[in-house]
Structures are given as structure tokens and as C-alpha cells.
Design a protein around this motif. Structure first.
Motif, PDB file in Angstrom:
ATOM      1  N   THR A 139      -0.503   4.576   2.873  1.00 24.03           N
ATOM      2  CA  THR A 139      -0.976   5.958   2.769  1.00 24.03           C
ATOM      3  C   THR A 139       0.095   6.933   3.249  1.00 24.03           C
ATOM      4  O   THR A 139       0.718   6.712   4.294  1.00 24.03           O
ATOM      5  CB  THR A 139      -2.248   6.140   3.624  1.00 24.03           C
ATOM      6  OG1 THR A 139      -3.225   5.191   3.202  1.00 24.03           O
ATOM      7  CG2 THR A 139      -2.796   7.547   3.488  1.00 24.03           C
ATOM      8  N   LYS A 140       0.275   8.006   2.521  1.00 26.98           N
ATOM      9  CA  LYS A 140       1.253   9.016   2.899  1.00 26.98           C
ATOM     10  C   LYS A 140       0.813   9.716   4.191  1.00 26.98           C
ATOM     11  O   LYS A 140      -0.352  10.076   4.350  1.00 26.98           O
ATOM     12  CB  LYS A 140       1.375  10.052   1.777  1.00 26.98           C
ATOM     13  CG  LYS A 140       2.424  11.124   2.034  1.00 26.98           C
ATOM     14  CD  LYS A 140       2.477  12.103   0.863  1.00 26.98           C
ATOM     15  CE  LYS A 140       3.494  13.207   1.137  1.00 26.98           C
ATOM     16  NZ  LYS A 140       3.546  14.183   0.021  1.00 26.98           N
ATOM     17  N   GLN A 169      -0.112  12.432   6.983  1.00 30.98           N
ATOM     18  CA  GLN A 169      -0.633  13.798   6.886  1.00 30.98           C
ATOM     19  C   GLN A 169       0.039  14.679   7.931  1.00 30.98           C
ATOM     20  O   GLN A 169       0.201  14.263   9.080  1.00 30.98           O
ATOM     21  CB  GLN A 169      -2.144  13.828   7.148  1.00 30.98           C
ATOM     22  CG  GLN A 169      -2.985  13.105   6.130  1.00 30.98           C
ATOM     23  CD  GLN A 169      -4.463  13.301   6.423  1.00 30.98           C
ATOM     24  OE1 GLN A 169      -5.001  14.423   6.341  1.00 30.98           O
ATOM     25  NE2 GLN A 169      -5.140  12.200   6.762  1.00 30.98           N
ATOM     26  N   GLN A 226      -4.873   3.469  12.937  1.00 30.87           N
ATOM     27  CA  GLN A 226      -4.584   4.867  12.635  1.00 30.87           C
ATOM     28  C   GLN A 226      -4.163   5.583  13.910  1.00 30.87           C
ATOM     29  O   GLN A 226      -4.639   5.248  15.002  1.00 30.87           O
ATOM     30  CB  GLN A 226      -5.821   5.585  12.082  1.00 30.87           C
ATOM     31  CG  GLN A 226      -6.387   5.005  10.809  1.00 30.87           C
ATOM     32  CD  GLN A 226      -7.546   5.846  10.296  1.00 30.87           C
ATOM     33  OE1 GLN A 226      -7.455   7.070  10.205  1.00 30.87           O
ATOM     34  NE2 GLN A 226      -8.643   5.181   9.947  1.00 30.87           N
ATOM     35  N   HIS A 282      -1.220   1.725   9.694  1.00 30.38           N
ATOM     36  CA  HIS A 282      -1.561   2.032   8.305  1.00 30.38           C
ATOM     37  C   HIS A 282      -1.635   3.524   7.993  1.00 30.38           C
ATOM     38  O   HIS A 282      -1.314   3.934   6.881  1.00 30.38           O
ATOM     39  CB  HIS A 282      -2.895   1.377   7.933  1.00 30.38           C
ATOM     40  CG  HIS A 282      -2.938  -0.087   8.244  1.00 30.38           C
ATOM     41  ND1 HIS A 282      -1.970  -0.963   7.825  1.00 30.38           N
ATOM     42  CD2 HIS A 282      -3.839  -0.829   8.947  1.00 30.38           C
ATOM     43  CE1 HIS A 282      -2.267  -2.189   8.252  1.00 30.38           C
ATOM     44  NE2 HIS A 282      -3.389  -2.127   8.934  1.00 30.38           N
ATOM     45  N   LYS A 283      -2.104   4.326   8.958  1.00 31.62           N
ATOM     46  CA  LYS A 283      -2.260   5.756   8.703  1.00 31.62           C
ATOM     47  C   LYS A 283      -1.774   6.542   9.916  1.00 31.62           C
ATOM     48  O   LYS A 283      -1.965   6.116  11.058  1.00 31.62           O
ATOM     49  CB  LYS A 283      -3.727   6.118   8.439  1.00 31.62           C
ATOM     50  CG  LYS A 283      -4.283   5.623   7.117  1.00 31.62           C
ATOM     51  CD  LYS A 283      -5.719   6.142   6.923  1.00 31.62           C
ATOM     52  CE  LYS A 283      -6.301   5.710   5.582  1.00 31.62           C
ATOM     53  NZ  LYS A 283      -7.669   6.247   5.397  1.00 31.62           N
TER      54      LYS A 283
END
Length: 700
Positions: A572-573, A575, A653, A683-684
Motif C-alpha cells: 500500500t502506498k 499516506q 500499521q 504493511h501500511k
């Protein structure tokens, strides 16, 4: 139909049945042996006649007791051997093995299949059917070198041909899949293992040790090994696997009490506490810096960890030219009984007046003091008051001192018993000599530094310079997150564990505290005390997705960042969110928390300041759990913690909730802190700022 799969499943079923049979046989044997041993010991103990009426009878009784003790020791050793085998069988029943190599050992000989597991096991003919991952032959798996390869056996190189390298996904007696590979980072099993959701405990995946990690795990035993690894490169796993490897390699001589592991905080201690047991080994002595100082009785002093290393160097120079005065000495007395006077101690020092102050002089003086103490015990044993005190002991005290009741029949036996009594009653005096309690360390240190008091670090360093290290039994010391230690702390550790070998692991880019020692300083400190410093580098991230790895790598020098890589698949890109005001900021944070709460795994809100954490906890309420140092990391949910506490941990995350210029200004320290915060994510990751984004990070 996959014929290889069917063959491997059949082999697994056969191995599993063997393990079950071994488990059942050992359980029955241990129960039977226990009953038989208990009966034998009862019979032998009933045959002993406790007779202390004469010298000969006493000697005969003591000899019978000694024989019984020898039999008990033999039973215990045999019992422990079987228990260890049972423990390994139970461990392997969870996953009998995780890999296989097919080796051509010699030309003209048929290839040999070697199955590798978390522990080794032999059959009824003592032939290994599972080899321990730490055994020499297992190195052929970790070398990742198809064709001609080699491994060391007792210092000799053995060359073989690696024909097959196979990895398995096995749960108990079920083979889920297998994969043949030549390069581990292309291994789908590795990737799936790394993509698995976070657990509250660190996973030890021996099957996924990479070549650069294997270099550290199986590195030759050197005085100091410094490992520099990027975030997520598996430094902590490698450290624990190195400990397990040392326990295996030196299983006859190395005890867990001889290995010290320094960790960042108590939460991290609990985070790793199950790893070595899953590898079939006991945990070493695991401590934090504060816990270490407390164990030495220094917790009531100012730590001095952030003090000036130059002052310790000043102490070192001053000690080399000093003389110990009688006022620097302390008499040794136990329970009000004076055993060695300061004058006697000074006489022992004067005997070695040509030797400069330091550990060698202290060792010679201590040897002399032990002899003086023994002569003092001889004199006390002849003292009427001591003898009367001994004869007045009640039965419980007699048993404690002599393992039996006493009734001396003449003056000679009375003196002999009194000698035993004196040596046991005042045994702590020998400990006082060994721990240099005869030196007034405060006075010496304050005199040399011109101070009215000493910090804990200064006091301990003075003692180490004058009397030497006090941990002579410790053989290995592991320091995780070494980049967060100050020069003062490392100077103390290097000298305190003067006879130990060190493994130092860290990432200079994660040095998030002021006053931390640079890697150049670390090299200089340890090379001075322990000799040459060997080094290894870990440059591959196994934790973070390529997107997250690229994000934290962007904070590094271009030359360093160019060598970093991730084995994860695209994810995932990241944020980057900038809210205009407080209300907007809290709305975005609540949205991120709500999203994270609805997903599997563990998410973390990381902030730098404790006051920020307290304020956010009030705003977010029960939707997050605020963590303290004494807490245990949960398996899922959303936690809130400071960056200092997040060190060394990983999360599915991460929300960096203070990604603004106030907390992350354009400074080298802030750059390292942001790198550390981002790299906790697997992952995020989301960067959230109020008003303006940190100048260290340009919004994409």
C-alpha cells in the motif's frame, strides 16, 4: 499429480510416527525410571547408619552419604538426558522439519537427503533422521550456493555438491506445500511468512535465515562483532539465533547464566521471551541498562549514563599513577566480628608495592587476603567463645552447618567442628574480598575527580579500573540497539564484562537519543579493551513493504539508500496527511484509528513526546490502548506509544501522529527519529501533521 509432493508427504508421515513413538517411549521410560530410582534410593538410605560416636564411625557415615549422593547425581544426569530428548521430540511434533538438502558427499556415492529442523533427532540406531539447523551440515542450506559448496566440521572444510534445496510449509504431520529454490529471497514460502500478520511475540523463522544473516549467526567466535543493519533487516532475530547457535555449538560448556542480553526496555524483553524456547534453548540473562545498574545496588544514584566520557578517561589516567592510601581501605567484618583490619589489608598492598594500581594488583591482594582470612578462621576456631557459641546451636542450626547433629568427644574434634562452623558462618567475608568490598570506591573516585559525589557510572568505572571486572563467569554479552547507548555506558560494559565476547547490533540511522555514541566511538571503545572489532552488514529489509522501505530510505544519504532493498511484494502506498487545524487533525486521526481497528493485526500510533501521548489518549479514549514500559504488546488492536518505547518493535500499521516541523525539524537527530518511526511499519504507514508537514518529508 505431484509425485514429489506425495513422496514428501509419505516421508513426513513416517517421520511423524517415529517422533510420536519416541515421545511415548520416553514418557513411559521416565515414569518407570522415576519409580525404580525412588525405590533404590529408599533402600540405600535405609542401609545408612548415622553414627557419629567416633572418628572412624563418622568417616564411615560420611562416606556412605557421599556414595548415596553420587548415585543421586547419576540418576539425575540420566533423567535430565531423557527429559532433553523428550523436550526435543515434543518441539519437533509441532513441525518436524522445515527444509531438506540433497547432497552428494563423495564422487561415486549416492546422494544423501538431509532434513533440517529446529532440533535434531536420531533413531534407535543413533542415526540422525532430522538434523539441527545449527549443525555443520545444515550450513549447506543457508549458504544458498547450488553445486559445489562446503561447510566446516571441527575446523576442517568439507566440500560437497548441493543438488537440491527444498523448503517446506509443514504443520505437525501435514505438508501444505514445498518449494525448490536456489536463492532464498525468491522463495514464496519466505514471502508468505513475512506477509503474515503481526503477532505479539517475535517470530523466530529459522527457515528464512538469509545468506547475510547466516554470516552473523555462524560467524567465528571473535572478541567483538559489530553488526550494522538497516531497519527491518532482522537484527534481533539474528542475535537470538546467534545465541541459539552458541548454545548448540558449546552445549557441553555454555550455560544460559554465562550469556547476558541487553535490551531497550522491559516491553521488549517480553516481546522476545518465547523465541529461544521455540528453538529448544533457555533464555539468557536478559536485562535493561537500568536493571543491570539496580542489580549492582546502584539504582539510588544518578545513573550518569549521559555523562562526559572524557571524565572517565580522566579517571583512567589518574588511576594509572595513583597510590592506594590506608584511608581508601575498609575493614572486613561480619556480624560485628572484625576479620581483617585496614592495617592488614594495607600490609597486603605494600607487599606488591612495585605493581601499579589496577586489576592485576587487586587480584594479587585478594589472593593474599583470602589466605589471611583462612588464618583468621584458624584462630577463631580455637576461641572459647566461638566454641561455646557452636556447642549452643539448636538442632536446626546444627543441621544447617554440619548436615547432622554434633557431639564432639574431645578437644581436637571440637576445634575441627568449630573450624567448619567459622568458615560457614563467615563465608561471606570471602565474597567481600572478591567483590573488592575492602576498597572505599567512593573516596577513591571523589579524590581523583575532585568531586563531593559520584554518579553510578563513575563509581562503577572507578571500581573496574582499580579492582577489575566482576563478571568473570560471563562468556558472551549481546547488546541490541547499540546505537542508543552512550559512550559512558559502553565504556562501563566493555570493562565490566572484560573477559566476555561481545555481539553489538544496531543501526546508526536509528540513534534517536541525544548523547548516543557513534559507531566510530563504539569501535574505539571496544578495540581498546577487547582488541580488534569484526564487522558485518545487513542491508535487506524483511519487515517493510518496498513502498515503506523507499520512504524511510529517502531520509538516508543517497549512497546508503542505494544499497537498501526489500524482499516484500508491492504493498500500500504511504499516506501523507496535513490537517489545517486541530479539529481537522483529530478528525483525520480518528478516521485512521477506525480504519485500523477494522483490520487484522496490530496498529501503532507513534509520537515523540510523552505529553503528546497523554493528550491523544484523552482525545481518542477507549479506541486506543496507551502502552507503558511495563506492558505487554497485544496481538491486535490500536496502541499508542512513544518512539522511545517503539524501538525494536514492529507493527502491521504505523501512524506517525506528529509529523510536523515542531517534532521533526530539519536536524540530523530528527531525521533519524522519523526514519525509526516509519520503519516500525510492515504493511501500511500514515504520516499525519497539523498545520505544516515536517521539512524532512516532501508531500508526494
Amino acid at each position: 499429480m505431484d509425485e514429489a509432493f506425495e513422496q514428501e508427504q509419505a516421508h513426513l508421515s513416517e517421520v511423524y510416527a517415529k517422533l510420536e513413538q519416541i515421545r511415548d517411549d520416553l514418557t513411559a521410560d521416565i515414569e518407570s525410571d522415576h519409580e525404580g530410582a525412588a525405590q533404590d534410593l529408599r533402600d540405600m538410605s535405609e542401609e545408612i547408619r548415622f553414627n557419629f560416636s567416633s572418628h572412624d564411625e563418622t568417616m564411615e557415615t560420611l562416606a556412605a552419604i557421599e556414595t548415596l549422593n553420587s548415585v543421586i547425581d547419576a540418576y539425575n544426569q540420566y533423567h535430565d538426558f531423557k527429559l532433553d530428548e523428550l523436550r526435543r521430540a515434543i518441539l519437533l511434533l509441532r513441525q518436524p522439519y522445515f527444509a531438506k538438502v540433497t547432497l552428494k558427499m563423495r564422487p561415486g556415492r549416492p546422494p544423501r537427503d538431509v532434513y533440517i529442523g529446529a532440533a535434531g533427532m536420531t533413531d534407535e540406531r543413533s542415526i540422525p533422521f532430522i538434523v539441527d539447523w545449527r549443525s555443520p551440515v545444515a550450513e549447506t542450506y543457508y549458504n544458498q550456493q547450488m553445486g559445489e559448496t562446503s561447510y566446516l566440521v571441527d575446523g576442517k572444510v568439507r566440500t560437497v555438491e548441493l543438488m537440491l534445496r527444498r523448503q517446506f510449509d509443514i504443520v505437525r504431520d501435514k505438508l501444505n506445500m514445498y518449494f525448490d529454490t536456489t536463492v532464498a529471497i525468491e522463495d514464496s514460502l519466505l514471502l508468505s511468512a513475512l506477509k503474515a500478520n503481526h503477532t505479539e511475540k517475535l517470530k523466530a523463522i529459522t527457515a528464512t535465515i538469509q545468506r547475510e544473516q547466516n554470516t552473523v549467526v555462524r560467524h567465528e567466535d571473535v572478541p567483538v562483532l559489530l553488526v550494522s543493519g538497516i531497519a527491518g533487516s532482522g537484527k534481533t532475530s539474528v542475535m537470538l539465533q546467534r545465541i541459539a547457535y552458541l548454545f548448540y555449538n558449546e552445549r557441553k560448556t555454555l550455560d544460559p547464566k554465562q550469556v547476558f542480553l541487553f535490551t531497550p526496555n522491559q516491553m521488549f524483553v517480553r516481546y522476545i521471551d518465547t523465541v529461544l524456547p521455540t528453538l529448544g534453548e533457555s533464555n539468557p540473562q536478559t536485562v535493561t541498562w537500568d536493571g543491570f545498574m539496580a542489580s549492582l545496588g546502584l539504582s539510588d544514584r544518578n545513573s550518569g549514563a549521559e555523562g562526559d566520557a572524557a571524565e572517565l578517561a580522566e579517571l583512567e589516567a589518574a588511576v594509572s599513577g595513583m597510590e592506594i592510601e590506608q584511608a581508601d581501605l575498609r575493614e572486613i567484618a561480619i556480624d560485628g566480628v572484625k576479620l581483617l583490619t585496614t592495617a592488614q589489608i594495607k600490609n597486603a598492598l605494600d607487599k606488591f608495592s612495585r605493581i601499579p594500581v589496577g586489576p592485576r594488583l587487586a587480584a594479587l591482594v585478594e589472593e593474599e587476603l583470602h589466605e589471611k582470612l583462612e588464618r583468621r578462621f584458624d584462630a577463631l576456631a580455637k576461641d572459647d567463645e566461638i566454641q561455646e557459641e557452636m556447642l549452643g546451636l539448636d538442632i536446626d542450626d546444627q543441621l544447617e552447618y554440619f548436615d547432622s547433629t554434633i557431639a564432639p568427644y574431645d578437644e581436637e574434634e571440637t576445634r575441627a567442628l568449630a573450624r567448619i562452623y567459622v568458615s560457614k558462618r563467615f563465608a561471606s567475608a570471602h565474597d567481600a574480598i572478591d567483590t573488592a568490598a575492602w576498597l572505599r570506591i567512593d573516596r577513591i573516585g571523589m579524590r581523583l575527580l575532585g568531586r563531593s559525589d559520584l554518579t553510578a557510572a563513575e563509581w562503577l568505572y572507578t571500581k573496574l579500573l582499580v579492582a577489575g571486572g566482576q563478571a568473570k563467569h560471563v562468556r558472551y554479552v549481546m547488546v541490541d540497539e547499540v546505537q542508543d547507548y552512550t559512550a559512558v555506558q559502553l565504556m562501563v560494559l566493555a570493562r565490566y564484562f572484560s573477559q566476555a565476547h561481545f555481539l553489538l547490533l544496531g543501526d546508526e540511522n536509528q540513534a534517536i537519543f541525544e548523547h548516543a555514541a557513534s559507531f566510530d566511538e563504539i569501535r574505539a571503545i571496544f578495540s581498546k579493551v577487547h582488541g580488534d572489532v569484526a564487522e558485518c552488514a545487513l542491508t535487506t529489509s524483511y519487515r517493510s513493504s518496498p513502498e515503506i522501505t523507499a520512504l524511510f530510505a529517502s531520509l538516508l544519504d543517497e549512497g546508503v539508500a542505494r544499497n537498501l532493498s526489500s524482499v516484500q511484494r508491492e504493498g500500500t502506498k504511504p499516506q501523507v496527511i496535513v490537517a489545517p487545524d486541530r479539529d481537522g487533525y483529530l478528525a483525520e486521526l480518528r478516521r485512521l484509528v477506525e480504519e485500523a481497528s477494522g483490520e487484522d493485526g496490530l496498529a501503532a500510533i507513534i509520537v515523540q513526546r510523552k505529553e503528546t501521548a497523554h493528550w491523544l489518549k484523552k482525545q481518542l479514549g477507549d479506541s486506543v490502548r496507551a502502552l507503558e514500559r511495563t506492558d505487554t504488546l497485544p496481538a491486535r488492536g490500536v496502541v499508542l506509544l512513544t518512539l522511545a518505547l517503539a524501538k525494536g518493535l514492529e507493527f502491521d500499521q504505523v501512524i506517525v501522529a506528529d509529523a510536523d516541523g515542531r517534532d521533526y525539524p530539519e536536524t540530523p537527530l530528527a531525521r533519524r527519529r522519523l526514519y525509526t518511526a516509519i520503519s516500525r511499519a510492515m504493511h501500511k504507514v500514515a504520516l499525519l501533521a497539523q498545520g505544516e508537514l515536517t521539512p524532512l518529508m516532501q508531500e508526494p
